[in-house]
Design a protein around this motif. Sequence first.
Motif, PDB file in Angstrom:
ATOM      1  N   TYR A  23      38.752  37.619  28.178  1.00  0.00           N
ATOM      2  CA  TYR A  23      39.559  38.569  28.576  1.00  0.00           C
ATOM      3  C   TYR A  23      39.319  39.192  30.264  1.00  0.00           C
ATOM      4  CZ  TYR A  23      41.884  43.263  28.474  1.00  0.00           C
ATOM      5  OH  TYR A  23      42.518  44.139  28.652  1.00  0.00           O
ATOM      6  N   SER A  24      38.183  39.378  30.177  1.00  0.00           N
ATOM      7  CA  SER A  24      37.782  39.967  31.540  1.00  0.00           C
ATOM      8  C   SER A  24      37.816  38.872  32.648  1.00  0.00           C
ATOM      9  CB  SER A  24      36.101  40.433  31.442  1.00  0.00           C
ATOM     10  OG  SER A  24      35.884  41.572  30.431  1.00  0.00           O
ATOM     11  N   ALA A  25      37.470  37.607  32.255  1.00  0.00           N
ATOM     12  CA  ALA A  25      37.649  36.741  33.282  1.00  0.00           C
ATOM     13  C   ALA A  25      39.029  36.443  33.808  1.00  0.00           C
ATOM     14  CB  ALA A  25      37.057  35.272  33.059  1.00  0.00           C
ATOM     15  N   ARG A  26      40.081  36.533  32.776  1.00  0.00           N
ATOM     16  CA  ARG A  26      41.418  36.598  33.308  1.00  0.00           C
ATOM     17  C   ARG A  26      42.025  37.785  34.048  1.00  0.00           C
ATOM     18  NH1 ARG A  26      41.996  34.353  27.721  1.00  0.00           N
ATOM     19  NH2 ARG A  26      42.619  36.398  26.957  1.00  0.00           N
ATOM     20  N   THR A  27      41.402  38.749  33.747  1.00  0.00           N
ATOM     21  CA  THR A  27      41.540  39.968  34.438  1.00  0.00           C
ATOM     22  C   THR A  27      41.384  40.125  35.864  1.00  0.00           C
ATOM     23  OG1 THR A  27      41.569  41.491  32.264  1.00  0.00           O
ATOM     24  CG2 THR A  27      41.486  42.507  34.357  1.00  0.00           C
ATOM     25  N   ILE A  28      40.065  39.559  36.049  1.00  0.00           N
ATOM     26  CA  ILE A  28      39.518  39.443  37.370  1.00  0.00           C
ATOM     27  C   ILE A  28      39.968  38.300  38.149  1.00  0.00           C
ATOM     28  CG2 ILE A  28      37.302  38.538  38.658  1.00  0.00           C
ATOM     29  CD1 ILE A  28      35.695  39.714  36.449  1.00  0.00           C
ATOM     30  N   VAL A  29      40.576  37.231  37.609  1.00  0.00           N
ATOM     31  CA  VAL A  29      41.382  36.497  38.234  1.00  0.00           C
ATOM     32  C   VAL A  29      42.692  36.894  38.799  1.00  0.00           C
ATOM     33  CG1 VAL A  29      42.512  34.219  38.373  1.00  0.00           C
ATOM     34  CG2 VAL A  29      40.201  34.442  37.416  1.00  0.00           C
ATOM     35  N   THR A  30      43.333  37.612  37.860  1.00  0.00           N
ATOM     36  CA  THR A  30      44.777  38.273  38.064  1.00  0.00           C
ATOM     37  C   THR A  30      44.546  39.212  39.268  1.00  0.00           C
ATOM     38  OG1 THR A  30      45.472  38.000  35.880  1.00  0.00           O
ATOM     39  CG2 THR A  30      46.520  39.390  37.273  1.00  0.00           C
ATOM     40  N   ILE A  31      43.425  40.218  39.084  1.00  0.00           N
ATOM     41  CA  ILE A  31      43.289  41.096  40.316  1.00  0.00           C
ATOM     42  C   ILE A  31      43.067  40.438  41.717  1.00  0.00           C
ATOM     43  CG2 ILE A  31      41.718  42.789  40.992  1.00  0.00           C
ATOM     44  CD1 ILE A  31      41.201  43.819  38.171  1.00  0.00           C
ATOM     45  N   TYR A  32      42.408  39.551  41.536  1.00  0.00           N
ATOM     46  CA  TYR A  32      41.976  38.788  43.005  1.00  0.00           C
ATOM     47  C   TYR A  32      43.343  37.951  43.457  1.00  0.00           C
ATOM     48  CZ  TYR A  32      40.003  35.945  46.568  1.00  0.00           C
ATOM     49  OH  TYR A  32      39.931  35.492  47.857  1.00  0.00           O
ATOM     50  N   VAL A  33      44.288  37.375  42.528  1.00  0.00           N
ATOM     51  CA  VAL A  33      45.387  36.653  43.210  1.00  0.00           C
ATOM     52  C   VAL A  33      46.310  37.704  43.481  1.00  0.00           C
ATOM     53  CG1 VAL A  33      47.557  35.691  42.110  1.00  0.00           C
ATOM     54  CG2 VAL A  33      45.165  34.712  41.439  1.00  0.00           C
ATOM     55  N   LEU A  34      46.547  38.966  42.780  1.00  0.00           N
ATOM     56  CA  LEU A  34      47.322  40.040  43.413  1.00  0.00           C
ATOM     57  C   LEU A  34      46.831  40.382  44.628  1.00  0.00           C
ATOM     58  CD1 LEU A  34      48.187  41.624  40.088  1.00  0.00           C
ATOM     59  CD2 LEU A  34      49.850  40.278  41.462  1.00  0.00           C
ATOM     60  N   PHE A  35      45.517  40.787  44.720  1.00  0.00           N
ATOM     61  CA  PHE A  35      45.110  41.005  46.014  1.00  0.00           C
ATOM     62  C   PHE A  35      45.326  40.190  47.238  1.00  0.00           C
ATOM     63  CE2 PHE A  35      41.522  40.963  49.193  1.00  0.00           C
ATOM     64  CZ  PHE A  35      41.268  42.247  49.440  1.00  0.00           C
ATOM     65  N   VAL A  36      45.127  38.924  47.042  1.00  0.00           N
ATOM     66  CA  VAL A  36      45.493  37.786  48.181  1.00  0.00           C
ATOM     67  C   VAL A  36      47.128  38.003  48.489  1.00  0.00           C
ATOM     68  CG1 VAL A  36      45.509  35.482  48.567  1.00  0.00           C
ATOM     69  CG2 VAL A  36      43.423  36.399  47.501  1.00  0.00           C
ATOM     70  N   ILE A  37      47.929  37.709  47.332  1.00  0.00           N
ATOM     71  CA  ILE A  37      49.193  37.962  47.677  1.00  0.00           C
ATOM     72  C   ILE A  37      49.629  39.169  48.558  1.00  0.00           C
ATOM     73  CG2 ILE A  37      51.485  38.293  46.687  1.00  0.00           C
ATOM     74  CD1 ILE A  37      50.475  36.708  44.329  1.00  0.00           C
ATOM     75  N   GLY A  38      48.953  40.585  48.328  1.00  0.00           N
ATOM     76  CA  GLY A  38      49.058  41.612  49.133  1.00  0.00           C
ATOM     77  C   GLY A  38      48.648  41.475  50.389  1.00  0.00           C
ATOM     78  N   VAL A  39      47.553  40.486  50.565  1.00  0.00           N
ATOM     79  CA  VAL A  39      47.033  40.677  51.891  1.00  0.00           C
ATOM     80  C   VAL A  39      48.126  39.473  52.858  1.00  0.00           C
ATOM     81  CG1 VAL A  39      45.233  39.458  53.220  1.00  0.00           C
ATOM     82  CG2 VAL A  39      44.727  40.953  51.490  1.00  0.00           C
TER      83      VAL A  39
END
Length: 260
Positions: A128-144
């Motif tokens: 669960y935590s691994a999926r959350t971290i990946v999601t956070i990073y993907v959204l972060f990259v999209i924002g950048v």
Amino acid sequence: MSAEGDGFMTFGGHLEVLRRMLIRIIAVITVIALVVFCFKDETFALLLAPSKSDFITYRWIENACNYFGIDFHFEAYAVKLIAVELSSQFMTHVTTSFYLALLAASPYILYELFRFVSPALYENERRYSARTIVTIYVLFVIGVLMTYFVLFPISFRFLGTYQVSDAVVNNITLDSYIGTLTTLTLLMAVIFQLPVISFFLAKMGIITSSMLAKYRRHAFILIMIVAAIITPPDIMTLILVTVPMYMLYEMSILIIKKVE
């Protein structure tokens, strides 16, 4: 990694693991920062590209218009970047190298943080935590990417070429340019975490999908206000920022429905 006989790590053991993790993170960031610092020409060619009138985003828009039979071209412009303090260019080079190193090292930093907390999690919590971290990073990259290719170029084009009189010439400082780019990048990176934030608020019982659906119109107005604050006062930029932000809101509703 020292542990007691009952299988649990001592407080001192946790501190030692934390110390080693921080040393590894600092070392990785330092190495990347030095590499970025050495490639000065390539780094600033990338960072200063959105200030050019032939930036790739403008070419994409022109090609899209031409594809649909619309003869549209952006007007060429030139804005001069200046440095007004003796050490400003060098210090900007140093701080920019650090910011880019932090950005480049962010996947490794997230990995180290996950390794640090994972021993205390159950197997299902780790997944669960691994999926959350990946999601956070993907959204972060999209924002950048959203900032670099859309928000900042259009903001710079409008504000950098805006004149109250032909007698007043725009000379933008390098500090102002990099500072604005960094600020907008951080703002959009945080805004793009809306689905994740909504997910945790829903898990805590603070919001529900029906609540967000009920206040769609209010949310849309609020999103437009936020977009108007962080963008220059032109309708095109407002639309380009409002649309993805509202899509994130709708995405949040769909995500919350799955966990209810």
